[in-house]
Scaffold this active site. Sequence first.
Site: not given
Lengths: 606, 366
Positions: B197, B249, B98
């Site tokens: 995870e 996963d 920013y």
Amino acid sequence: MKEAVDNALDACEEAGILPDLSVEIRNHESEECTIIVEDNGPGIIKQQIPHIFGRLLYGSRFHAVRQTRGQQGIGISAVVLYGQLTTGKHAQIMSKIAADRPAVVTSLAIDTSKNRGEVVAQEVQHWDKPNGTRIEVTINANYRNGKRFVYEYLQSTSIVNPHARITFKDAEGQTAVFERTADTLPPKCVEIQPHPYGVELGTLIKMAKEAKSRKLASFLKTDFCSMGDRTADAVCQEAQLDRNLNPKELSRDQLAQLHKAFKKVKMMSPPTECLSPIGEMLIKRSLKNETQEISPECIVTASRPPAVFSGNPFQVEVGIVYGGKLPKDKSVRLMRFANRIPLLYQQGDCASTAAIASMDWRRYGFDQPNGVGVPTGPAIFLTHLCSTQIPYTSESKEAIADIEEIENEVRLAFRECARKVQHHINKKVRRVKTREKFDLITKILPEIAKKSAHMLDKPVPSLDKVITRIMDVVWIEDAIEYEKVKRTPGKAMQAKLGTDLAQLKDDGGWITKSSILIVNYKNKPQRFSLYALIPKDAVIGTITPQPTKVTPDYIRWNLESIDPTNKLDVYFELAGLNKGDFDENDLYVQGINPSYVIGADQWEGE
Amino acid sequence: MAEKDYKEVISKIDSIAQKVYSDLTKAEIPHLNLSTRTKANIRFDDNLNVWKYGKQTTERSAMSLDGAYMLLRTMYLVDFIKEMINQKKSSTLRETYYISEGWNLAKFSSQDESDLLAEDLEVITGCMREDFKLRPEEDGARVIGNLVIEEVTRNNAKKRIHCQDDVGDAGYGIPYNVEKEKLSFKQIDADFVMAIETGGMFDRLVENGFDTDSRAILVHLKGQPARSTRRFIKRLSEEKQLPVLVFTDCDPWSFRIYGSVAYGAIKTAHISEYLATPSAQYLGVTPSDIINYKLPTDTLTPEDIHALKSELDDPRFQDQFWKHEIKLQLEIGKKSEQQALAKYGLDYVTDTYLPEKLVELGLMKK
């Protein structure tokens, strides 16, 4: 309406008047609508009115051939008849032949059994116009369905008739004006005798009957074009007919022999002065005028030299409107014209469509699955065929038959145009890239220098050498401006080199001002020649610096040496052109490696 | 927190400006060279036991428009960092993005761009992002297990936190700075670290009391783990000699998560030795598990397949285990989630699956 507009344009041109047409459509509650077409033509004497408007297939000319609109369509009388049959209303024709003569209003009916127009009523009326004709026909038709077509038809007509001004008032009362973009009439079409290759047997029989010559050989020479002594003899020999036979006494079989013999003898092509093409510049101008809302990226046109098919001279002109707001994912829009008449229907059957479809457009940056078919891309393709005999596929006269010579010419013309479009696009892409670099050296690099110097508390270094290393080109940029100058009547004049601007002003119109900026971003001084192409009809005004050579086609400068990061301004003025006629400089260089230069190509000779 | 000496950082930053400045005065096109940050340019470093960048370098040159913008932004960013150091301030990466709004031409068009440039500066100078006073957003990765951490709080007080007794169910939140001056491990009684995870699986193991029953330190990775999470795991593993297991996963993206924990990520290979835990082992879910445990599956998407194929020539995945598993997954064309184990009931993962896997890995006896 189409018939009336065509007739009006023909009438005006023949009389040497710049056509000013107004077309109005009024919708009635029932399925009827009234069509009114008014022109500023020479008017028609009252005795002729029933013949012109009331007799089917009247006015077919003698055997001489000439490029006219009239050979298309069903004829105005058929429209009058159709109105009479479907609505029972008579056509109203008002005509005035001179300022000091009254206008005559005729109410006309057609007697179908006699194929003759009958005057139901005729009266004299006052009309403000000095001369002109106005026809009002009520027919049974659903205007709403055809609405788009009427507008398109008139717009298209205006494009190929840049000398005409057409005002259109539709049933909702909205008015559209298709302004003229040319102030001169197209040259009058010259009549020529028919060419033996193109004559039909029936016509030949009729011609023989009405022949003024008493001998076959002289009949051939006087009533046909491209017939000299030797050719006439060769034809007689081929037909095994004595050259001294009386043409009036020839039998049908003998004439058939003669007709066959025509095709076997080699003859010169027919003369082509009889054609009236629109001209590249005028097509470009009208296209520009009619596509303003699209703000296209470029408009290019090409005219082929006249050519011949079966003894009929013809000429092809094409134009491409590219870019702007045109849809990128749709088929290219085709506009087809024959003898300045728009062809609106049966696009798929037309030879011009076939010619376009047979080209590989992919190489010109268009989408075209398998390299055949009408391509997809943001463009309008215009084709204009003019000929003494337009070969239509059918009586409806909406599509041109597949004649090889015509298709070839259309292809050649589009190839030329497509190359120009591609050249334009390539040039633009290169410029965008250079423009980026230009931003880089003028904005970003100084900032980098400033910031690094600031962080280290050191003076900002000079960037000249880095800039030449980054750019490493000679950059040529041009801009064109137009200045309106007072118009005073007078013919276009041949100005000589260095003519004073004030003198040019007398000629009126627009001054086209072309400024060229050359910056040397190479690290060594550069010295080369610059060529700027100029359009044929332009008159050259002020040129700086002093040019080395000026021809009708180009200006050449042998430029002085330019030091690294230095620039040079080149400037020239053109008169005798409309605003926008010359909208892009065509620049070439010589005596420098062309890969060093951005904004101009290598000069390849004249 | 001890005040760090920033002199060296400043001189390194100045050297970047110096390089550009001297290019300009020598009439050379300004440019900077840095290691190419791609898969093709990572090499295994035998000394450090992690993957580092190879010899290929990329040139950022003002010859092209993009390169020139890059250099200009670099100038602005280093100037900004220097200013922060002098004023004893720091900013988040997002704030930096920013801040660049006020840099006119040098403005970043996305935060990715400014984050990448900060990493570029690390690569060029050999400093860490933290040296530049740039820090990531708090990512809230969390820890539960029999572990006491001493953290120096913002009030400069030392605070001890027991990661079971002093925390709620959400666990101990890992701060962005996990260096020694900020955080140290005081007491630990566990057999291994398990990096997980998904939050769902982390919560499942917590609810089932897996941390106490199996003497495990549970770390939630929260997808692709932040630097601080990886650094935390590495310190835990090295300082306390604990084995690290990664439980994710079963899809190519999860394999990459493991890769970044164990081998180092491609993007941050210049600091692999700080972040990677070479001894970390992959626990599952493996493609073989899909078959052995008959897990519910989804079909691989074209992106999945592309990612798997790209892993086949990723130098980090060249051992027998990975080659076999990746090929197997391509063969069956299926993927599965950790939570698919719930097919056999909520306790199945803690009662059956994990014990079986731990036995397989030799971390638990039958």
